[in-house]
Design a protein around this motif. Structure first.
Motif, PDB file in Angstrom:
ATOM      1  N   ALA A  88      -3.637 -34.266  47.449  1.00  0.00           N
ATOM      2  CA  ALA A  88      -3.866 -34.574  46.042  1.00  0.00           C
ATOM      3  C   ALA A  88      -3.083 -33.605  45.171  1.00  0.00           C
ATOM      4  N   ILE A  89      -2.824 -34.040  43.952  1.00  0.00           N
ATOM      5  CA  ILE A  89      -2.245 -33.184  42.917  1.00  0.00           C
ATOM      6  C   ILE A  89      -3.283 -33.045  41.818  1.00  0.00           C
ATOM      7  N   ALA A  90      -3.721 -31.823  41.566  1.00  0.00           N
ATOM      8  CA  ALA A  90      -4.727 -31.565  40.538  1.00  0.00           C
ATOM      9  C   ALA A  90      -4.026 -31.261  39.221  1.00  0.00           C
ATOM     10  N   VAL A  91      -4.497 -31.905  38.162  1.00  0.00           N
ATOM     11  CA  VAL A  91      -3.901 -31.746  36.840  1.00  0.00           C
ATOM     12  C   VAL A  91      -4.983 -31.314  35.859  1.00  0.00           C
ATOM     13  N   GLY A  92      -4.717 -30.236  35.131  1.00  0.00           N
ATOM     14  CA  GLY A  92      -5.632 -29.779  34.090  1.00  0.00           C
ATOM     15  C   GLY A  92      -4.867 -29.356  32.860  1.00  0.00           C
ATOM     16  N   TRP A  93      -5.501 -29.454  31.722  1.00  0.00           N
ATOM     17  CA  TRP A  93      -4.904 -29.098  30.427  1.00  0.00           C
ATOM     18  C   TRP A  93      -5.765 -28.011  29.805  1.00  0.00           C
ATOM     19  N   GLY A  94      -5.145 -27.049  29.109  1.00  0.00           N
ATOM     20  CA  GLY A  94      -5.963 -26.006  28.509  1.00  0.00           C
ATOM     21  C   GLY A  94      -5.173 -25.097  27.606  1.00  0.00           C
ATOM     22  N   GLY A  95      -5.866 -24.072  27.048  1.00  0.00           N
ATOM     23  CA  GLY A  95      -5.237 -23.103  26.178  1.00  0.00           C
ATOM     24  C   GLY A  95      -4.372 -22.136  26.979  1.00  0.00           C
ATOM     25  N   ARG A  96      -3.207 -21.815  26.452  1.00  0.00           N
ATOM     26  CA  ARG A  96      -2.234 -21.023  27.197  1.00  0.00           C
ATOM     27  C   ARG A  96      -2.765 -19.634  27.554  1.00  0.00           C
ATOM     28  N   ALA A  97      -3.317 -18.895  26.599  1.00  0.00           N
ATOM     29  CA  ALA A  97      -3.748 -17.525  26.868  1.00  0.00           C
ATOM     30  C   ALA A  97      -4.863 -17.487  27.902  1.00  0.00           C
ATOM     31  N   PHE A  98      -5.913 -18.287  27.681  1.00  0.00           N
ATOM     32  CA  PHE A  98      -7.055 -18.270  28.594  1.00  0.00           C
ATOM     33  C   PHE A  98      -6.665 -18.788  29.971  1.00  0.00           C
ATOM     34  N   TRP A 105     -13.037 -14.794  36.474  1.00  0.00           N
ATOM     35  CA  TRP A 105     -13.776 -14.295  35.320  1.00  0.00           C
ATOM     36  C   TRP A 105     -13.520 -12.819  35.070  1.00  0.00           C
ATOM     37  N   ARG A 106     -13.292 -12.054  36.120  1.00  0.00           N
ATOM     38  CA  ARG A 106     -13.062 -10.621  35.948  1.00  0.00           C
ATOM     39  C   ARG A 106     -11.757 -10.331  35.221  1.00  0.00           C
ATOM     40  N   ASP A 107     -10.877 -11.351  35.132  1.00  0.00           N
ATOM     41  CA  ASP A 107      -9.606 -11.194  34.437  1.00  0.00           C
ATOM     42  C   ASP A 107      -9.690 -11.532  32.957  1.00  0.00           C
ATOM     43  N   LEU A 108     -10.859 -11.941  32.483  1.00  0.00           N
ATOM     44  CA  LEU A 108     -11.013 -12.365  31.098  1.00  0.00           C
ATOM     45  C   LEU A 108     -10.766 -11.198  30.143  1.00  0.00           C
ATOM     46  N   THR A 109      -9.968 -11.458  29.093  1.00  0.00           N
ATOM     47  CA  THR A 109      -9.689 -10.458  28.073  1.00  0.00           C
ATOM     48  C   THR A 109     -10.209 -10.928  26.725  1.00  0.00           C
ATOM     49  N   LEU A 113     -10.074 -14.784  25.042  1.00  0.00           N
ATOM     50  CA  LEU A 113     -11.300 -15.399  24.532  1.00  0.00           C
ATOM     51  C   LEU A 113     -11.158 -15.754  23.059  1.00  0.00           C
ATOM     52  N   TRP A 114     -10.515 -14.880  22.300  1.00  0.00           N
ATOM     53  CA  TRP A 114     -10.310 -15.140  20.867  1.00  0.00           C
ATOM     54  C   TRP A 114      -9.461 -16.389  20.670  1.00  0.00           C
ATOM     55  N   HIS A 115      -8.381 -16.511  21.437  1.00  0.00           N
ATOM     56  CA  HIS A 115      -7.531 -17.693  21.316  1.00  0.00           C
ATOM     57  C   HIS A 115      -8.305 -18.968  21.654  1.00  0.00           C
ATOM     58  N   SER A 116      -9.190 -18.893  22.634  1.00  0.00           N
ATOM     59  CA  SER A 116      -9.919 -20.094  23.039  1.00  0.00           C
ATOM     60  C   SER A 116     -10.893 -20.558  21.966  1.00  0.00           C
ATOM     61  N   PHE A 117     -11.340 -19.640  21.101  1.00  0.00           N
ATOM     62  CA  PHE A 117     -12.269 -20.007  20.041  1.00  0.00           C
ATOM     63  C   PHE A 117     -11.573 -20.345  18.728  1.00  0.00           C
ATOM     64  N   SER A 122      -1.002 -25.119  24.075  1.00  0.00           N
ATOM     65  CA  SER A 122      -1.583 -25.718  25.276  1.00  0.00           C
ATOM     66  C   SER A 122      -0.604 -25.706  26.430  1.00  0.00           C
ATOM     67  N   VAL A 123      -1.158 -25.751  27.630  1.00  0.00           N
ATOM     68  CA  VAL A 123      -0.362 -25.830  28.848  1.00  0.00           C
ATOM     69  C   VAL A 123      -1.016 -26.836  29.789  1.00  0.00           C
ATOM     70  N   LEU A 124      -0.223 -27.331  30.710  1.00  0.00           N
ATOM     71  CA  LEU A 124      -0.718 -28.139  31.817  1.00  0.00           C
ATOM     72  C   LEU A 124      -0.622 -27.316  33.089  1.00  0.00           C
ATOM     73  N   HIS A 125      -1.652 -27.392  33.904  1.00  0.00           N
ATOM     74  CA  HIS A 125      -1.679 -26.678  35.176  1.00  0.00           C
ATOM     75  C   HIS A 125      -1.704 -27.709  36.295  1.00  0.00           C
ATOM     76  N   LEU A 126      -0.720 -27.663  37.175  1.00  0.00           N
ATOM     77  CA  LEU A 126      -0.642 -28.579  38.306  1.00  0.00           C
ATOM     78  C   LEU A 126      -0.712 -27.778  39.596  1.00  0.00           C
ATOM     79  N   SER A 127      -1.557 -28.229  40.500  1.00  0.00           N
ATOM     80  CA  SER A 127      -1.720 -27.527  41.768  1.00  0.00           C
ATOM     81  C   SER A 127      -1.880 -28.537  42.896  1.00  0.00           C
ATOM     82  N   LEU A 128      -1.518 -28.113  44.086  1.00  0.00           N
ATOM     83  CA  LEU A 128      -1.627 -28.957  45.268  1.00  0.00           C
ATOM     84  C   LEU A 128      -2.987 -28.739  45.923  1.00  0.00           C
TER      85      LEU A 128
END
Length: 233
Positions: A88-98, A105-109, A113-117, A122-128
């Protein structure tokens, strides 16, 4: 200072309560697709999986020859599409910084978090991903007709920001590992239109009915269960 602190805390609580109320109200209101496709024929359906964690959803497309051909640019960007383990190819969309800075979660800055609020590009993330049945925890199985599946692919394709040559624009140096890549996407990310509302929009393009607003995965899944009979358990 204490007075300002109490005021900010009270404002935060009021905002959270307001957004929760709006989300619950939106859950009960259906948002129908612009095009309603015929139900899939028995034995001729296209199965898509919806992967959900507490805050994010991905769409898992089956690694069939036509899908692999459509996403052939991933091979040029270093992903092993010819690996027999790819199911499968997984596709997700989201905010670039977050999205790019928070693999765990330990990498959260604070900045991410400010950018997400507020607002973020935006970016697309594709993974196998390996072949999955949909019975695994955190997955939801969707059965689509061929026209509905093609409409979903067109929506995902239109979400890429492209280079002058027409290729999806990769974010060089950004990935969680050897089996994923990030790409520039169209549209902005904010508190009201986030990753799960993008997923809901994609599903509506495939002819499914969602809730009016789906900011979190549980609301998206509950809305599908409530409003869309095509979702298989």
């Amino acid at each position: 200072m204490r007075r300002w602190g109490r005021a900010l805390f009270a404002a935060g609580v009021a905002l959270a309560a307001s957004l929760t109320g709006l989300a619950l109200l939106a859950l009960a209101i259906p948002r129908a697709p612009e095009v309603r496709f015929p139900p899939p024929e028995a034995g001729n359906e296209r199965v898509v999986l919806l992967a959900a964690n507490p805050i994010h959803t991905d769409i898992l497309l089956p690694a069939t020859p036509d899908v692999l051909a459509r996403f052939a640019f991933l091979a040029g960007d270093g992903l092993p599409l010819d690996d027999p383990r790819v199911g499968a190819i997984a596709v997700g969309w989201g905010g670039r910084a977050f999205y790019t800075q928070t693999p765990e979660w330990r990498d959260l800055t604070v900045g991410a978090l400010w950018h997400s609020f507020t607002y973020d590009r935006s970016v697309l993330h594709l993974s196998l991903a390996p072949a999955l049945t949909g019975e695994e925890p955190g997955l939801r199985r969707l059965s689509l007709s061929e026209p509905a599946f093609q409409a979903l692919l067109r929506f995902i394709d239109a979400s890429f920001q492209r280079t002058p040559s027409g290729a999806p624009e990769i974010l060089p140096g950004f990935s969680y590992g050897p089996y994923d890549r990030f790409y520039e996407a169209r549209g902005g990310f904010n508190l009201l239109f986030g990753c799960n509302t993008w997923t809901a929009q994609a599903l509506r393009q495939a002819g499914l009915t969602t809730s009016l607003w789906s900011p979190l995965p549980p609301l998206l899944l509950w809305g599908l269960d409530w409003h869309e009979a095509k979702v298989l358990g």
